[in-house]
Design a protein around this motif. Structure first.
Motif, PDB file in Angstrom:
ATOM      1  N   HIS A   1      -3.860 -39.734 -12.769  1.00 29.06           N
ATOM      2  CA  HIS A   1      -3.772 -41.098 -12.904  1.00 29.06           C
ATOM      3  C   HIS A   1      -3.450 -41.788 -11.673  1.00 29.06           C
ATOM      4  O   HIS A   1      -4.255 -43.028 -11.107  1.00 29.06           O
TER       5      HIS A   1
ATOM      6  N   HIS B   1     -12.222 -47.108 -14.089  1.00 29.28           N
ATOM      7  CA  HIS B   1     -11.062 -46.010 -14.186  1.00 29.28           C
ATOM      8  C   HIS B   1     -11.421 -44.642 -14.836  1.00 29.28           C
ATOM      9  O   HIS B   1     -11.029 -43.565 -14.291  1.00 29.28           O
TER      10      HIS B   1
ATOM     11  N   HIS C   1      -5.479 -39.403 -21.000  1.00 33.71           N
ATOM     12  CA  HIS C   1      -3.978 -39.860 -21.455  1.00 33.71           C
ATOM     13  C   HIS C   1      -3.503 -38.674 -22.458  1.00 33.71           C
ATOM     14  O   HIS C   1      -2.144 -38.540 -22.183  1.00 33.71           O
TER      15      HIS C   1
ATOM     16  N   ASP D   1     -11.089 -42.132 -20.455  1.00 29.68           N
ATOM     17  CA  ASP D   1      -9.739 -42.216 -20.111  1.00 29.68           C
ATOM     18  C   ASP D   1      -8.682 -41.949 -21.203  1.00 29.68           C
ATOM     19  O   ASP D   1      -7.736 -41.693 -20.864  1.00 29.68           O
TER      20      ASP D   1
HETATM   21 ZN    ZN Z   1      -6.084 -44.188 -17.980  1.00 35.58          ZN
END
Ligand code: ZN
Ligand code: NZQ
Length: 387
Positions: A267, A281, A198, A194
């Protein structure tokens, strides 16, 4: 470089034993609070007891609401709003990961909001009010400890949507890398993916002349790539966790996207997947991001070639940027696999019959992309590539 305004007011309190400072910091803001947490890891690890003791010592009264699930649900947010209104609570302390923090932020914007808080997430309304939120972070991943975002799932409509406001940036966040030792290994991998995502959302831009933020992103990516494998060998490596936790914060506090157009289509696509399948996620991103990269790299192979050389150390003797780009995408996929992350939607049980719903959802409740503007048809093709 584009014009920008940067304001990231979250105080970061970082290091060993810092959870013991929680009460003293909370007391500066409130004497009665909501303590919000997840499915029980904080009770098992002893963190709940440590935080409760610190609050008591500081003379802070607390009501509690546990039970936040991964991919936090709207129904619990409604409960939290009611509880805060009924008990006149004006401060929320989230102890947990991104899901707990996001749930706390949704409650925080909902308490003084006259309408249905879900309208904020659907983009039908805005608010300039929020209760202050603070966090004790237990998993470096979502970056919610310093972001203004909250992502919530409406379990009835199967829509996962985000609301972003500067009023939702936590007032302080406590980051103790030692709190990560109790994480399941797959959650470490999810978090690492994750935070890399980003950085990717910001790095792969069409904005020219972004040298400083390019280098920040590359540095953070290299730090993560260097330290995550150390945890596979020694899960209690404090210094490796410290680098990862700091990286997760810096990847998403906003600084690294300044002056550049960010993307966020991957995303939005992943949120459509996890809304329907409740997949973690980070695991969803490990599948979607490489597929997105393969689909869009031809828009600007040079930035992918730069990624290949500066992040993966691939030779710039290879003259063809497209070849370098493809090699870098392969390396990214291999890295995710080495952490035990899934690589294909078929592996996690996603059915092709749901692609149309996910493409519509991804397009409607998120960005449609900037590196390459995506139509619903493009998203369908990315889902096919990811299958
Ligand atoms: Zn994320
Ligand atoms: O619920 P508990 O029992 O606490 O267990 C959690 C959960 O099962 C467990 N866990 C967390 N810390 C632990 C631990 N177990 C043992 N020891 C610890 N120290 O890990 C599981 C996952 O936790 P979760 O909070 O769901 O993980 P994460 O931080 O990855 O958050 C994911 C959510 O954040 C959203 C995602 O969409 C997803 O819903 N995001 C939020 C963002 C934001 N607010 O800025 C940005 C992100 O892109 C992301 O969309």
């Amino acid at each position: 470089m584009n014009n920008f305004e940067f304001y990231s007011p979250t105080r970061i309190i970082f290091g060993r034993d810092t959870q013991k400072l929680t009460g003293a910091w909370v007391k500066k803001y409130a004497s009665k609070i909501l303590l919000h947490y997840g499915g029980g890891s904080v009770k098992k690890s002893g963190l709940y007891d440590a935080v409760a003791a610190s609050l008591k010592e500081a003379g802070v009264e607390f009501m509690e609401l546990g039970g936040v699930s991964p991919n936090p649900k709207l129904s619990l947010v409604y409960k939290g709003i009611e509880l805060c209104r009924r008990e006149n609570i004006r401060f929320i302390l989230a102890v947990g990961g991104g899901s707990v923090i996001d749930s706390a932020k949704a409650i925080a914007v909902g308490v003084d909001f006259k309408g249905d808080v879900w309208d904020l997430f659907l983009g039908k309304a805005q608010t300039d009010k929020a209760l202050p939120v603070a966090t004790v972070l237990t998993i470096p991943a979502a970056g919610s400890e310093a972001s203004g975002n909250s992502v919530v799932t409406n379990e009835e409509t199967k829509v996962k949507a985000g609301y972003r406001t500067m009023y939702n940036r936590p007032v302080f966040s406590i980051l103790n890398p030692e709190l990560c030792y109790t994480l399941p290994k797959e959650q470490m991998a999810n978090g690492v993916c994750d935070m890399m995502a980003h950085l990717f959302e910001r790095y792969f831009t069409r904005t020219p002349n972004t040298e400083l933020t390019d280098k920040f992103c590359e540095g953070a990516l290299k730090t993560i790539i260097n330290n995550a494998p150390k945890l596979l060998k020694d899960f209690k490596n404090y210094d490796a966790w410290a680098e990862i936790m700091f990286s997760g914060y810096i990847a998403h506090n906003g600084l690294l996207g300044m002056g550049r157009q960010e993307d966020w289509a991957p995303h939005a696509i992943e949120h459509a997947v996890s809304a329907l399948y409740d997949v973690a996620h980070g695991a969803g991103l490990a599948i979607i991001f490489p597929a997105w990269m393969r689909y869009v790299y031809k828009e600007d192979p040079l930035i992918f070639a730069q990624f290949a050389v500066n992040v993966w150390g691939l030779s710039d003797a290879v003259r063809n940027p497209e070849e370098l780009a493809l090699k870098a995408i392969e390396r990214t996929e291999q890295f995710f696999k080495s952490l035990g992350l899934p690589a294909r939607l078929s592996e996690i049980g996603v059915k092709k019959a749901d692609f149309a719903f996910m493409a519509e959802h991804g397009h409607k409740y998120g960005s449609q992309g900037f590196f390459k503007k995506l139509t619903q048809g493009d998203i369908l093709k990315i889902l096919e590539l990811a299958y």
